[in-house]
Write an enzyme that holds these catalytic residues in place. Structure first.
Site, PDB file in Angstrom:
ATOM      1  N   GLU A 140       0.832  -1.198   0.000  1.00 24.19           N
ATOM      2  CA  GLU A 140       0.000   0.000   0.000  1.00 24.19           C
ATOM      3  C   GLU A 140       0.868   1.249   0.000  1.00 24.19           C
ATOM      4  OE1 GLU A 140      -2.317  -0.656   3.479  1.00 24.19           O
ATOM      5  OE2 GLU A 140      -3.416  -2.337   2.629  1.00 24.19           O
ATOM      6  N   HIS A 141       0.363   2.315  -0.577  1.00 24.21           N
ATOM      7  CA  HIS A 141       1.069   3.597  -0.607  1.00 24.21           C
ATOM      8  C   HIS A 141       0.784   4.381   0.671  1.00 24.21           C
ATOM      9  CE1 HIS A 141       1.482   3.798  -5.285  1.00 24.21           C
ATOM     10  NE2 HIS A 141       1.483   2.541  -4.853  1.00 24.21           N
ATOM     11  N   PRO A 142       1.659   5.300   1.043  1.00 29.75           N
ATOM     12  CA  PRO A 142       1.352   6.157   2.195  1.00 29.75           C
ATOM     13  C   PRO A 142       0.141   7.037   1.890  1.00 29.75           C
ATOM     14  CG  PRO A 142       3.287   6.970   1.021  1.00 29.75           C
ATOM     15  CD  PRO A 142       2.956   5.644   0.414  1.00 29.75           C
TER      16      PRO A 142
END
Length: 238
Positions: free
Chosen positions: A70-72
């Site tokens: 997942e991305h920040p």
């Protein structure tokens, strides 16, 4: 290094795979640092698996996505330039002028899929989720939370539709753990698995009488080094 059939070689590989043989990986793209796959499990066309532990006799249909990173979400941007991800645009001089030196630390969160699970086409399973033994995940489902044993789930987000069997039978199946045994026809005869009560009783009796052997698949590790697959036997279960 040992030789294995093409069916047991992954379509794409990052990191490493710990594999019980046989398992069919020829249509699966593996990403991340490590995944484990149990015997008699398989993935169909273009399924993608990230850092997951998958049990035995599990069926993964076309284009399933399991446990992606997942991305920040609380940084200035979710785009890779903000967190030093050069994998997509690293070839671009303009991108390299803007890419940050700050790295996003991706926690090594694993996803767990039990034994005898059927995952339908185009299913998305969020990383860190645990899918219990005997579950069925309906095609197109988005699974964002844990799924108890022997549940049928579906939807976005996925919800429990029903249990596959009565609770008392699920308890027997989880105690039985038939996937840990060699279901030898010379012991069980031509068992009709469509009759689940008869099948469970026959397997229970055969185990209690010590007539069935434990399933003992060889275990191997597959890595990619210098664009070549390196395959080594790491354990022979007895």
């Amino acid at each position: 290094m040992i030789n294995i059939p093409n069916q047991e070689k992954p379509l794409e590989l990052q990191g490493e795979i710990i594999l019980e043989r046989p398992a069919n990986l020829s249509s699966i793209r593996f990403r991340g640092y490590r995944s484990t796959i149990g015997a008699y499990s398989y993935g169909n066309y273009d399924s993608i698996i990230h850092n997951s532990d998958i049990g035995r006799f599990t069926s993964i249909a076309h284009r399933a996505m399991i446990g992606p990173i997942e991305h920040p979400v609380d940084w200035l941007s979710t785009s890779g330039f903000a967190w030093n991800d050069k994998g997509i645009f690293g070839y671009s001089d303009e991108f390299n002028k803007i890419v940050s030196d700050e790295k996003y630390v991706i926690k090594k969160i694993r996803t767990t899929i039990g034994n005898d699970v059927w995952i339908g086409s185009n299913v998305f399973i969020k990383r860190g989720v645990t899918i219990g033994n005997g579950c069925i995940i309906a095609a197109g489902s988005v699974v964002v939370g844990d799924v108890p044993d022997y549940c049928i789930v579906g939807g976005n987000p996925a919800k429990i539709i029903k249990l596959r069997f009565p609770t008392s039978l699920i308890e027997r199946l989880n105690k039985l753990k038939w996937w840990d045994y060699l279901l030898d026809k010379s012991v069980l005869g031509e068992l009709k698995y469509s009759n689940i009560l008869d099948s469970v009783s026959k397997i229970e009796d055969s185990i209690s009488s010590e007539l069935l052997m434990k399933l003992s698949p060889p275990k191997i590790k597959i890595q990619r080094k210098d664009s070549q697959l390196v395959i080594e036997e790491i354990e022979m279960q007895r």
